[in-house]
Enzyme design. Structure first.
Site, PDB file in Angstrom:
ATOM      1  N   ALA A  97       0.870  -1.183   0.000  1.00  0.00           N
ATOM      2  CA  ALA A  97       0.000   0.000   0.000  1.00  0.00           C
ATOM      3  C   ALA A  97       0.900   1.224   0.000  1.00  0.00           C
ATOM      4  O   ALA A  97       2.045   1.157   0.457  1.00  0.00           O
ATOM      5  CB  ALA A  97      -0.863  -0.013   1.253  1.00  0.00           C
ATOM      6  N   GLY A 140       0.761  -5.103   0.673  1.00  0.00           N
ATOM      7  CA  GLY A 140      -0.384  -5.176  -0.239  1.00  0.00           C
ATOM      8  C   GLY A 140      -0.034  -5.841  -1.564  1.00  0.00           C
ATOM      9  O   GLY A 140      -0.904  -6.409  -2.227  1.00  0.00           O
ATOM     10  N   GLU A 163       4.367  -5.353   7.186  1.00  0.00           N
ATOM     11  CA  GLU A 163       3.487  -4.406   7.885  1.00  0.00           C
ATOM     12  C   GLU A 163       3.828  -4.274   9.364  1.00  0.00           C
ATOM     13  O   GLU A 163       3.664  -3.206   9.961  1.00  0.00           O
ATOM     14  CB  GLU A 163       2.009  -4.840   7.745  1.00  0.00           C
ATOM     15  CG  GLU A 163       1.445  -4.705   6.335  1.00  0.00           C
ATOM     16  CD  GLU A 163       1.638  -5.941   5.466  1.00  0.00           C
ATOM     17  OE1 GLU A 163       2.493  -6.795   5.796  1.00  0.00           O
ATOM     18  OE2 GLU A 163       0.918  -6.047   4.447  1.00  0.00           O
TER      19      GLU A 163
HETATM   20  N1  COA Z   1       4.544   3.329  -0.378  1.00  0.00           N
HETATM   21  C1  COA Z   1       4.920   4.531  -0.870  1.00  0.00           C
HETATM   22  N2  COA Z   1       6.085   4.725  -1.525  1.00  0.00           N
HETATM   23  C2  COA Z   1       6.881   3.659  -1.680  1.00  0.00           C
HETATM   24  C3  COA Z   1       6.568   2.392  -1.192  1.00  0.00           C
HETATM   25  C4  COA Z   1       5.326   2.239  -0.522  1.00  0.00           C
HETATM   26  N3  COA Z   1       4.902   1.063  -0.044  1.00  0.00           N
HETATM   27  N4  COA Z   1       7.561   1.531  -1.498  1.00  0.00           N
HETATM   28  C5  COA Z   1       8.479   2.251  -2.172  1.00  0.00           C
HETATM   29  N5  COA Z   1       8.075   3.525  -2.280  1.00  0.00           N
HETATM   30  C6  COA Z   1       8.763   4.632  -2.950  1.00  0.00           C
HETATM   31  C7  COA Z   1       9.933   5.173  -2.118  1.00  0.00           C
HETATM   32  O1  COA Z   1       9.465   6.102  -1.175  1.00  0.00           O
HETATM   33  C8  COA Z   1      10.774   5.790  -3.211  1.00  0.00           C
HETATM   34  O2  COA Z   1      10.197   7.018  -3.588  1.00  0.00           O
HETATM   35  P1  COA Z   1      11.171   8.294  -3.889  1.00  0.00           P
HETATM   36  O3  COA Z   1      12.122   7.805  -4.969  1.00  0.00           O
HETATM   37  O4  COA Z   1      10.238   9.355  -4.354  1.00  0.00           O
HETATM   38  O5  COA Z   1      11.867   8.589  -2.600  1.00  0.00           O
HETATM   39  C9  COA Z   1      10.591   4.845  -4.383  1.00  0.00           C
HETATM   40  O6  COA Z   1       9.365   4.150  -4.142  1.00  0.00           O
HETATM   41  C10 COA Z   1      11.696   3.824  -4.532  1.00  0.00           C
HETATM   42  O7  COA Z   1      11.812   3.126  -3.322  1.00  0.00           O
HETATM   43  P2  COA Z   1      13.173   3.062  -2.465  1.00  0.00           P
HETATM   44  O8  COA Z   1      12.794   2.818  -1.049  1.00  0.00           O
HETATM   45  O9  COA Z   1      14.027   4.240  -2.752  1.00  0.00           O
HETATM   46  O10 COA Z   1      13.846   1.772  -3.111  1.00  0.00           O
HETATM   47  P3  COA Z   1      14.892   0.818  -2.410  1.00  0.00           P
HETATM   48  O11 COA Z   1      15.465  -0.022  -3.493  1.00  0.00           O
HETATM   49  O12 COA Z   1      15.839   1.586  -1.576  1.00  0.00           O
HETATM   50  O13 COA Z   1      14.012  -0.092  -1.423  1.00  0.00           O
HETATM   51  C11 COA Z   1      12.089  -1.393  -0.757  1.00  0.00           C
HETATM   52  C12 COA Z   1      12.988  -0.928  -1.923  1.00  0.00           C
HETATM   53  C13 COA Z   1      10.943  -2.189  -1.373  1.00  0.00           C
HETATM   54  C14 COA Z   1      12.880  -2.283   0.196  1.00  0.00           C
HETATM   55  C15 COA Z   1      11.559  -0.147  -0.011  1.00  0.00           C
HETATM   56  O14 COA Z   1      11.023   0.755  -0.943  1.00  0.00           O
HETATM   57  C16 COA Z   1      10.473  -0.455   0.987  1.00  0.00           C
HETATM   58  O15 COA Z   1      10.752  -0.992   2.049  1.00  0.00           O
HETATM   59  N6  COA Z   1       9.201  -0.115   0.663  1.00  0.00           N
HETATM   60  C17 COA Z   1       8.095  -0.279   1.570  1.00  0.00           C
HETATM   61  C18 COA Z   1       7.656  -1.706   1.648  1.00  0.00           C
HETATM   62  C19 COA Z   1       6.540  -1.869   2.648  1.00  0.00           C
HETATM   63  O16 COA Z   1       6.698  -1.669   3.835  1.00  0.00           O
HETATM   64  N7  COA Z   1       5.363  -2.256   2.148  1.00  0.00           N
HETATM   65  C20 COA Z   1       4.219  -2.504   2.974  1.00  0.00           C
HETATM   66  C21 COA Z   1       3.374  -1.302   3.073  1.00  0.00           C
HETATM   67  S1  COA Z   1       1.958  -1.613   4.086  1.00  0.00           S
END
Ligand code: COA
Length: 289
Positions: A97, A140, A163
């Site tokens: 999400a 999600g 989460e």
């Molecule tokens: N919601 C909103 N934005 C998200 C996102 C999410 N779930 N997952 C990634 N993004 C965004 C980041 O904020 C970033 O945006 P920006 O470039 O404008 O700063 C972009 O996507 C790229 O992600 P980034 O975190 O820079 O990539 P990474 O390679 O360093 O890490 C992940 C990848 C997947 C490990 C990391 O993005 C992450 O942990 N995301 C959240 C996962 C999560 O907790 N999901 C469950 C949500 S309930």
């Protein structure tokens, strides 16, 4: 080779066509199409903001009502080329999400947003659904994948339910569907640690039906989609409902449901068509496409 066609929508707003793209891929055996649905927010790792969620729900009503759609394949858009001096974003199916939309929200708002949501709409599609997973399928995203009937993963797929790290639990049915897929112990570990699961592990524990190299992912997924799409739509619907009964009922009741569904199929034209095609060594031409 598949011919791809981007379909146009009279009833869908421009936002929908930006964040969720539907391509109609002709079925190899006869008429009908496979709907390839791409969640298209690669700069945000295809995370599910409200626009995506709304568009996915609309996609589900469209797919359900459109008789030509015989199978739905859901995937995430590939990363855009990086801006100069910036690193490339990773591949993602859906990274969960959109967390930015959680800020400041209370239970009343979330209850409304998560009731009757897009993931339930995917789960409730009567047509076969396949998740084509390349890269992160977190939160999600893992739940979208688990709401599909089948998951095909590339070797760079990463599944997970992080989460708990946000002080949350899965809210799109993950606590229930993941248990059914991988069993109680592994689901507990995934959801209580928030640790990611590699593609190999996902394949071993049954999250992913197939594992392939990224360059083979689409071909493998479409091969399976085409095989499914070549079957009678009516029989597929009956199969899906009957198999689903195993999730909601005990074995005695489930077997009774199967017996009734099986018997009813003997009154259908497609059963006669299928049996005669076998006996005559021809390809069945289903009535209920
Ligand atoms: N919601 C909103 N934005 C998200 C996102 C999410 N779930 N997952 C990634 N993004 C965004 C980041 O904020 C970033 O945006 P920006 O470039 O404008 O700063 C972009 O996507 C790229 O992600 P980034 O975190 O820079 O990539 P990474 O390679 O360093 O890490 C992940 C990848 C997947 C490990 C990391 O993005 C992450 O942990 N995301 C959240 C996962 C999560 O907790 N999901 C469950 C949500 S309930």
């Amino acid at each position: 080779m598949c011919a791809y066609k981007l379909i146009c929508y009279d009833f869908l707003g421009p936002v929908m066509s930006e964040v969720v793209i539907i391509e109609e891929i002709p079925c190899e055996n006869g008429d009908g199409v496979i709907a390839k649905v791409t969640i298209n927010r690669p700069d945000k790792l295809n995370s599910l903001n409200q626009d995506v969620v709304n568009a996915l729900k609309e996609m589900c009503s469209w797919a359900e009502q459109n008789d030509s759609v015989r199978c739905v394949v859901i995937c995430g858009a590939s990363p855009n080329p990086p801006l100069e001096g910036k690193r490339s974003k990773p591949h993602a199916f859906v990274a969960g999400a959109d967390i930015t939309e959680f800020v400041g929200k209370g239970s009343d708002e979330i209850r409304e947003l998560f009731t009757d949501n897009a993931i339930e709409a995917i789960w409730n599609l009567s047509k076969p659904t396949i998740a084509m997973v390349d890269g992160f399928a977190l939160g999600g995203g893992c739940e979208v994948a688990c709401s599909c009937d089948i998951r095909i993963a590339s070797s760079r797929a990463i599944f997970g339910t992080p989460e708990i790290k946000l002080g949350l639990i899965p809210g799109y049915g993950g606590t229930q569907r993941l248990v059914k897929l991988v069993g109680y112990g592994r689901a507990m570990e995934m959801m209580m640690t928030g640790n990611n699961v590699s593609a190999e592990e996902a394949y071993r524990c049954g999250i992913a039906n197939h594992l392939c190299e990224p360059e083979d992912l689409e071909a493998k997924t479409m091969e399976i989609a085409q095989t499914i799409a070549s079957k009678s739509m009516h029989t597929l619907r009956v199969a899906k409902t009957t198999i689903r009964a195993a999730l909601d009922h005990g074995i005695t009741e489930g077997v009774a449901i199967e017996a009734e569904a099986f018997a009813n199929l003997f009154d259908t034209e497609d059963k006669e068509i299928g049996v005669q095609a076998f006996l005559n060594r021809t390809n069945p031409e289903w009535k209920h496409r």
